[in-house]
Design an enzyme around this catalytic site. Structure first.
Site, PDB file in Angstrom:
ATOM      1  CB  THR A  57      -0.943  -0.017   1.220  1.00  0.00           C
ATOM      2  OG1 THR A  57      -1.617  -1.264   1.244  1.00  0.00           O
ATOM      3  CG2 THR A  57      -1.963   1.109   1.139  1.00  0.00           C
ATOM      4  CE  LYS A  85       9.753  14.665  20.134  1.00  0.00           C
ATOM      5  NZ  LYS A  85       9.855  15.896  19.339  1.00  0.00           N
ATOM      6  NE  ARG A 106      -2.055  -0.348   6.022  1.00  0.00           N
ATOM      7  CZ  ARG A 106      -1.684  -1.374   5.272  1.00  0.00           C
ATOM      8  NH1 ARG A 106      -0.694  -2.166   5.670  1.00  0.00           N
ATOM      9  NH2 ARG A 106      -2.286  -1.638   4.129  1.00  0.00           N
ATOM     10  CG  HIS A 134      -6.866  -1.940   2.718  1.00  0.00           C
ATOM     11  ND1 HIS A 134      -6.446  -0.788   2.082  1.00  0.00           N
ATOM     12  CD2 HIS A 134      -5.779  -2.751   2.797  1.00  0.00           C
ATOM     13  CE1 HIS A 134      -5.157  -0.918   1.777  1.00  0.00           C
ATOM     14  NE2 HIS A 134      -4.730  -2.097   2.200  1.00  0.00           N
TER      15      HIS A 134
END
Ligand code: CP
Length: 307
Positions: A57, A85, A106, A134
């Site tokens: 992908t 972080k 994704r 998807h």
């Protein structure tokens, strides 16, 4: 063919678009297959944000952009970004939207792509959200089916493997519902298609039946769509061990099948298709992955209004 329908819109669910839109993408993908190298993305920046691993992908999106002379930014591992972080998805998307014309994302959480599209000022393309959807895989699956069958209509499609967690299966069922299919659902008992998708099929009067063996339906099948057992979605590794080798398609199993049968697989494969199938003319999964470049060129060009 209405290209305007795509302009500036996110692609989050395959249901965001309809039959005519799918056919428009097929036509535009055909154009790019004939002319894959063009200058139309010059000056455009596409961000690829992959919070989960990917080969096809991400790289087919990046290949698509490179061939159209656009630029790519992004990350393949969120731990190298400020997510590490503690930055929120919202802040990440709003920041990256400042730097790009379109975001391909994704993410492991179902619904994350929808959320990203709601907080982004540039269109977001869902490259897979958990076990949900998807859609760009589905569009390249449709293109592959169309190329190999010369039609999308009235096909018998056998879906094999992890029908519970396999997001490509979920999107494909919804998209093919426009084309009068018949579905054979082959899975281990614990990985059956979730009820919401069976209800969807029932509401649309689409015939389907459940089986446990590939050989139960292979002789009448037009498209054999094999999927990997999605190890990463199992909360209990012991449950994965129980089903991981449920299906292996071997070359001899294709003997006596229809001439037009093609074996599709979104890939990656683990061991559900034996490598001795690869040289069988009915094996189509690597061409299917190549089709992803043309279909993703079409999606980007349509959303950005460049074709
Ligand atoms: N088909 C597919 O989504 O493959 P990748 O996980 O390699 O992107």
């Amino acid at each position: 063919m209405s290209k305007e329908n795509f302009l500036g819109r996110s692609l989050v669910s395959i249901l965001d678009y309809g039959k005519d839109d799918y056919l428009t993408i097929m036509e535009v993908a055909k154009h790019f297959e004939a002319n894959p190298v063009q200058n139309i993305l010059s000056g455009k920046v596409i961000a690829t944000l992959f919070f989960e691993p990917s080969t096809r992908t991400r790289l087919s999106f990046e290949s698509a952009v490179n061939k159209l002379n656009g630029k790519i930014i992004g990350f393949t591992d969120a731990s190298t970004s400020s997510v590490k972080k503690g930055e929120s998805l919202k802040d990440t998307i709003q920041t990256v939207a400042n730097y790009s014309d379109l975001i391909v994302m994704r993410h492991p959480i179902e619904g994350s792509a929808r959320y990203a599209s709601e907080v982004s000022k540039v269109p977001v393309v869902n490259a897979g959200d958990g076990a949900n959807q998807h859609p760009t895989q589905t569009l390249l699956d449709l293109y592959s089916i169309l190329k190999t069958q010369n039609t999308l209509d009235n096909l018998e499609i056998t879906l094999v493997g992890d029908l519970k967690y396999g997001r490509t299966v979920h999107s494909l069922i919804m998209a093919m519902s426009h084309f009068n299919p018949k579905f054979n659902l082959v899975s281990p008992p614990t990985l059956k298609l979730p009820d919401e998708y069976k209800l969807f099929l029932k509401e649309k009067n689409i015939p389907f039946a459940e089986f446990e063996n590939i050989t139960d339906t292979i002789k009448t099948t037009d498209i054999l769509y094999v999927t990997r057992i999605q190890k990463e979605r199992f909360s209990d590794p012991i449950e994965y061990e129980k089903v991981k080798n449920s299906y292996v398609l071997r070359n001899e199993m294709l003997e006596g099948t229809k001439d037009n049968l093609r074996v599709l697989h979104p890939l990656p494969r683990v061991n559900e298709i034996s490598t001795d199938v690869d040289s069988n003319p009915k094996a189509y999964y690597f061409q299917q992955a190549l089709n992803g470049v043309y279909v993703r060129q079409a999606i980007i060009a349509l959303i950005l209004g460049l074709i």
